[in-house]
Scaffold this active site. Structure first.
Site, PDB file in Angstrom:
ATOM      1  N   SER A   1      60.183   8.414   6.517  1.00  0.00           N
ATOM      2  CA  SER A   1      60.355   7.633   5.445  1.00  0.00           C
ATOM      3  C   SER A   1      59.008   6.989   4.266  1.00  0.00           C
ATOM      4  O   SER A   1      58.671   7.990   3.678  1.00  0.00           O
ATOM      5  CB  SER A   1      61.613   6.468   6.119  1.00  0.00           C
ATOM      6  OG  SER A   1      62.245   6.099   4.047  1.00  0.00           O
TER       7      SER A   1
ATOM      8  N   HIS B   1      69.925   9.263   8.065  1.00  0.00           N
ATOM      9  CA  HIS B   1      68.382   8.756   7.062  1.00  0.00           C
ATOM     10  C   HIS B   1      67.877   8.662   8.634  1.00  0.00           C
ATOM     11  O   HIS B   1      66.045   8.971   8.456  1.00  0.00           O
ATOM     12  CB  HIS B   1      67.959   7.966   6.177  1.00  0.00           C
ATOM     13  CG  HIS B   1      66.776   7.485   5.874  1.00  0.00           C
ATOM     14  ND1 HIS B   1      66.109   8.016   5.189  1.00  0.00           N
ATOM     15  CD2 HIS B   1      66.681   6.770   6.352  1.00  0.00           C
ATOM     16  CE1 HIS B   1      64.913   7.346   4.977  1.00  0.00           C
ATOM     17  NE2 HIS B   1      64.766   6.162   5.970  1.00  0.00           N
TER      18      HIS B   1
END
Length: 286
Positions: free
Chosen positions: A103, A255
């Site tokens: 991320s 994610h």
């Protein structure tokens, strides 16, 4: 011989940085793990036991997250965070390494590749952030208000740990009390919210395409098919803008790929690092 673990804090680039260093007895390859926004090295807890059988590992808490410190004098730009990681590795006497960023950590990796590329051999971007702009000027100005950090605390409290975790994983059954506690712990101290204020104020925005085009380091992009935080479209765009990159998409994954698919992610990392080489046997028996 077993992999030894060194944990500690070092003052690097004017701020206290917490790290965990798994020193493999025979491997010549070191993997550096860099976590994402509102996270810590805890997010690699499922991946580390697999990686340490093949590699030395340095896992870092980016300031102000995890067990690292906060300083009002520290510049929370991505470039300065990248510099902090590089200086930590220099301090630990690690001459070259492979970077793995999740991320926002992926954006820190890209900043290392752009500004401090000398020692980075390869990079793995796990659902890396990309193409985000700097915060609006009105919000940056508001960050100078007294007790603005408490406003950030209230804002994050409203979203709640449960809602955030449900947003980052595809399989909701993975969420348990250990995961909840692990991701909540760094937010029990007010200092992190002061650091987040600095990050909002200083963050310069993600690297633009014209800079990405100049990065020649081999990059492997690993993405969750159902990533709600950094959609797959960002991964496809990064794969186009990074000239020496490959994109791999994981089915039925969100994610938080290091938590959701650690075995698959490990295999991709291992194959990528040893690509074109005949992997040597070591004493781990893995």
């Amino acid at each position: 011989m077993e992999t030894s673990l060194i944990t500690g804090k070092k003052t690097i680039n004017g701020i206290e940085v917490y790290y965990e260093y798994y020193n493999h007895p025979t491997s010549k390859e070191t993997v550096v793990l860099i976590h994402g926004f509102l996270s810590s090295l805890f997010s690699f807890r499922q991946l580390v036991p697999l990686l340490k059988e093949r590699f030395s590992i340095v896992s870092v808490d980016l300031p102000p997250f995890g067990k690292s410190g906060h300083s009002a004098k520290y510049q929370y730009t991505f470039k300065n965070m990248a510099k902090t990681v590089v200086e930590l590795l220099d301090n630990l006497g690690i001459p070259d390494y492979h970077l793995v960023g999740h991320s926002m950590g992926g954006q820190i990796v890209l900043n290392i590749l752009s500004h401090f590329p000398a020692h980075a051999k390869k990079a793995v971007l796990l659902c890396s952030s990309g193409y985000s702009k700097r915060a609006k000027q009105s919000l940056i100005l508001a960050s100078y208000l007294p007790f603005f950090y408490l406003m950030i605390k209230v804002y994050l409290a409203r979203s709640g740990i449960e809602k955030n975790l449900r947003n980052v994983v595809y399989d909701q059954n993975l969420i348990d009390d250990e995961m909840r506690q692990g991701y909540m712990n760094p937010f029990l101290e007010n200092s992190i919210f002061k650091g987040l204020t600095g990050l909002l104020r200083h963050r310069e925005g993600d690297l633009p395409p014209e800079i990405l085009h100049q990065i020649q380091t081999p990059c492997l992009l690993i993405w969750g098919e159902y990533d709600k935080v950094v959609p797959l479209q960002i991964g496809k765009r990064l794969a186009q803008d990074l000239p020496n990159s490959t994109l791999t998409v994981l089915k039925d994954t969100g994610h938080l790929v290091p938590e959701e698919r650690p075995q698959v992610v490990f295999q991709h990392i291992k194959n990528f690092i040893f690509e074109g080489e005949k992997e040597k046997e070591n004493t781990s028996g893995f």
